[in-house]
Design an enzyme around this catalytic site. Structure first.
Site, PDB file in Angstrom:
ATOM      1  CB  THR A  40      31.531  10.926  38.044  1.00  0.00           C
ATOM      2  OG1 THR A  40      31.616  10.724  36.633  1.00  0.00           O
ATOM      3  CG2 THR A  40      31.746  12.395  38.398  1.00  0.00           C
ATOM      4  CB  THR A  88      26.559  12.328  29.149  1.00  0.00           C
ATOM      5  OG1 THR A  88      26.695  10.980  29.634  1.00  0.00           O
ATOM      6  CG2 THR A  88      27.883  13.037  29.158  1.00  0.00           C
ATOM      7  CB  THR A 128      24.734  16.833  22.810  1.00  0.00           C
ATOM      8  OG1 THR A 128      23.617  16.016  22.432  1.00  0.00           O
ATOM      9  CG2 THR A 128      24.231  17.844  23.827  1.00  0.00           C
ATOM     10  CG  ASP A 129      21.951  15.008  18.471  1.00  0.00           C
ATOM     11  OD1 ASP A 129      21.850  14.824  19.711  1.00  0.00           O
ATOM     12  OD2 ASP A 129      21.822  14.088  17.638  1.00  0.00           O
ATOM     13  CD  GLU A 130      19.965  14.268  24.167  1.00  0.00           C
ATOM     14  OE1 GLU A 130      19.309  14.766  25.086  1.00  0.00           O
ATOM     15  OE2 GLU A 130      20.224  13.064  24.085  1.00  0.00           O
ATOM     16  CE1 TYR A 152      24.066  15.771  28.474  1.00  0.00           C
ATOM     17  CE2 TYR A 152      22.425  15.261  26.797  1.00  0.00           C
ATOM     18  CZ  TYR A 152      23.749  15.464  27.166  1.00  0.00           C
ATOM     19  OH  TYR A 152      24.732  15.368  26.218  1.00  0.00           O
ATOM     20  CE  LYS A 156      27.319  18.960  26.677  1.00  0.00           C
ATOM     21  NZ  LYS A 156      28.745  18.913  27.118  1.00  0.00           N
ATOM     22  NE  ARG A 216      17.516   9.930  20.906  1.00  0.00           N
ATOM     23  CZ  ARG A 216      16.247  10.317  21.014  1.00  0.00           C
ATOM     24  NH1 ARG A 216      15.490  10.456  19.930  1.00  0.00           N
ATOM     25  NH2 ARG A 216      15.726  10.575  22.194  1.00  0.00           N
TER      26      ARG A 216
HETATM   27  O1  DAU Z   1      22.096  12.679  20.840  1.00  0.00           O
HETATM   28  C1  DAU Z   1      23.281  12.791  21.575  1.00  0.00           C
HETATM   29  C2  DAU Z   1      23.004  12.300  22.956  1.00  0.00           C
HETATM   30  O2  DAU Z   1      22.820  10.902  22.866  1.00  0.00           O
HETATM   31  C3  DAU Z   1      24.077  12.636  23.958  1.00  0.00           C
HETATM   32  O3  DAU Z   1      24.156  14.025  24.101  1.00  0.00           O
HETATM   33  C4  DAU Z   1      23.757  12.019  25.308  1.00  0.00           C
HETATM   34  O4  DAU Z   1      24.803  12.251  26.206  1.00  0.00           O
HETATM   35  C5  DAU Z   1      23.546  10.536  25.123  1.00  0.00           C
HETATM   36  O5  DAU Z   1      23.162   9.976  26.361  1.00  0.00           O
HETATM   37  C6  DAU Z   1      22.502  10.251  24.060  1.00  0.00           C
HETATM   38  O6  DAU Z   1      21.187  10.629  24.519  1.00  0.00           O
HETATM   39  P1  DAU Z   1      19.924   9.703  24.269  1.00  0.00           P
HETATM   40  O7  DAU Z   1      18.904   9.975  25.310  1.00  0.00           O
HETATM   41  O8  DAU Z   1      19.491   9.758  22.847  1.00  0.00           O
HETATM   42  O9  DAU Z   1      20.638   8.263  24.502  1.00  0.00           O
HETATM   43  P2  DAU Z   1      20.189   6.933  25.247  1.00  0.00           P
HETATM   44  O10 DAU Z   1      21.191   5.895  24.905  1.00  0.00           O
HETATM   45  O11 DAU Z   1      19.853   7.161  26.666  1.00  0.00           O
HETATM   46  O12 DAU Z   1      18.824   6.587  24.493  1.00  0.00           O
HETATM   47  C7  DAU Z   1      18.774   6.402  23.101  1.00  0.00           C
HETATM   48  C8  DAU Z   1      17.333   6.148  22.735  1.00  0.00           C
HETATM   49  O13 DAU Z   1      16.953   4.871  23.281  1.00  0.00           O
HETATM   50  C9  DAU Z   1      16.367   7.161  23.327  1.00  0.00           C
HETATM   51  O14 DAU Z   1      15.313   7.403  22.403  1.00  0.00           O
HETATM   52  C10 DAU Z   1      15.827   6.472  24.560  1.00  0.00           C
HETATM   53  C11 DAU Z   1      15.854   5.000  24.177  1.00  0.00           C
HETATM   54  N1  DAU Z   1      16.097   4.059  25.304  1.00  0.00           N
HETATM   55  C12 DAU Z   1      17.183   4.260  26.089  1.00  0.00           C
HETATM   56  C13 DAU Z   1      17.445   3.437  27.157  1.00  0.00           C
HETATM   57  C14 DAU Z   1      18.645   3.661  28.048  1.00  0.00           C
HETATM   58  C15 DAU Z   1      15.252   2.980  25.510  1.00  0.00           C
HETATM   59  O15 DAU Z   1      14.255   2.780  24.767  1.00  0.00           O
HETATM   60  N2  DAU Z   1      15.501   2.152  26.577  1.00  0.00           N
HETATM   61  C16 DAU Z   1      16.554   2.339  27.416  1.00  0.00           C
HETATM   62  O16 DAU Z   1      16.716   1.552  28.376  1.00  0.00           O
END
Ligand code: DAU
Length: 338
Positions: A40, A88, A128-130, A152, A156, A216
């Site tokens: 993908t 994911t 995942t912790d989610e 998501y 999971k 996080r």
């Molecule tokens: O916690 C484990 C998880 O971490 C995994 O299971 C997921 O596959 C992985 O995508 C990740 O999930 P998050 O939603 O925490 O990750 P993300 O990188 O999308 O976002 C991290 C944090 O940053 C979240 O609080 C949202 C914020 N964010 C994210 C993006 C993409 C922003 O503020 N701006 C953004 O553009």
């Protein structure tokens, strides 16, 4: 050395899966690896380029929800399946949840049936912790109830529940790892850290959701891959193991550090945008059980983050083609109205 074990790594062209493939071929001379990956948008052969010529590496293209492709990848038998294959990205699951159900729920079911049919001696589900949902205080333990809140996370959790049910019902030899937010080289630039690093290189602003005070916990991808290999070999079937980074930060702290490493100023770099719907405020894992099993992370966060920034600076050949393709349309859909 002749390989006398063979592991099927599903989703092995993705971010964490490919780190696992590189680690196993580097550190376990007796293991051969077959990758099953449907390629993908996030599955990229370049992620395993440095090991693809190893005689212990083989590749089958296919979807884990397709039993015939799974059987083809298992061939005459494997000693273990490690399932990294998943949709994911939380934001994509808000736009289009169906693919998440197909891969994360149905795909997991198809793999579990294959484990039974071929009498495979170990199956590890990368989770995942989610699945624990928003954690206001303290840290999630493996025995805590799961309360997923995004499409998501719910997909999971659906996978995890099937895995545990197969252990209870059929004594299928399963393990689950639940990792915290992972970062490092080869991460598709839709996720916070690689998106922000590459936007800063491109002179673009970085879109911070809401107040940016969500928390996080960050785990380096090599530590995550080592943890999964360790649980696969040392864990007790039927058990869940949390893999935590031990580096809790707000998104704003991460953002400021990335801006500092890029040599830019906050005011010229940040765009505060509308929050993610249902945004989980905080994740935190208690990883005492994995520590007792003999795993703990070893990459310091300051070093890991600086090295990750340096990697994206050196590997524009890897991420620029990604960001100029279909990614542009995704970025527009995701961020234009924010
Ligand atoms: O916690 C484990 C998880 O971490 C995994 O299971 C997921 O596959 C992985 O995508 C990740 O999930 P998050 O939603 O925490 O990750 P993300 O990188 O999308 O976002 C991290 C944090 O940053 C979240 O609080 C949202 C914020 N964010 C994210 C993006 C993409 C922003 O503020 N701006 C953004 O553009």
């Amino acid at each position: 050395m002749v390989a006398h074990r063979r592991w099927l790594v599903t989703g092995g062209l993705g971010f964490i899966g490919s780190a696992f493939v590189r680690l196993v071929l580097r550190e376990r001379a007796d293991v051969a690896v077959t990758v099953l990956d449907s390629m993908t948008y996030a599955g990229n052969p370049a992620n395993v380029a440095e090991v693809a010529h190893d005689h212990r590496y083989s590749f089958v293209r296919g979807d884990i929800a397709d039993a015939a492709r799974v059987d083809a990848a298992i061939g005459e038998g494997v000693d273990a399946i490690v399932n990294f294959a998943a949709e994911t990205h939380v934001d994509r699951s808000i736009l289009e949840p169906e693919a998440f159900i197909r891969t994360d729920v149905l795909g997991t079911h198809v793999l579990l049936e294959a484990v039974r049919r071929h009498k495979i001696s170990r199956y590890l589900q990368v989770s995942t912790d989610e699945v624990y949902g928003d954690v206001e205080h303290g840290a999630s333990r493996e025995t805590d109830p799961i309360r997923p809140r995004s499409p998501y996370a719910a997909s999971k959790a659906g996978g995890d529940l099937q895995v545990l049910a197969y252990h209870t019902t059929f004594e299928t030899p399963v393990l689950i790892t639940r990792g915290s937010n992972t970062y490092g080289p080869y991460q598709y630039p839709e996720k916070l850290i690689p998106l922000f690093i590459t936007n800063l290189v491109e002179g673009e602003r970085v879109p911070v959701y809401g107040d940016g005070l969500q928390v996080r916990d960050w785990l380096h991808v090599d530590d995550h891959a080592r943890g999964i290999a360790h649980v696969l070999e040392q864990g007790t079937p039927g058990e869940v193991y949390n893999l935590a980074g031990g580096n809790s930060r707000t998104n704003l702290e991460i953002t400021k550090e990335l801006i500092r490493l890029a040599g830019r100023s906050y005011d010229d770099s940040v765009r505060h945008v509308t929050d993610r719907p249902g945004h989980d405020r905080r994740y935190a894992l208690d990883a005492a059980k994995a520590h007792a099993l003999g795993w703990s992370p070893s990459v310091g966060f300051a070093t890991g983050l600086a090295e990750t920034v340096a990697w994206y600076h050196q590997r524009e050949d890897w991420w620029r083609p990604i960001k100029s393709g279909d990614f542009r349309e995704y970025y527009r859909r995701q961020y234009a109205l924010r």
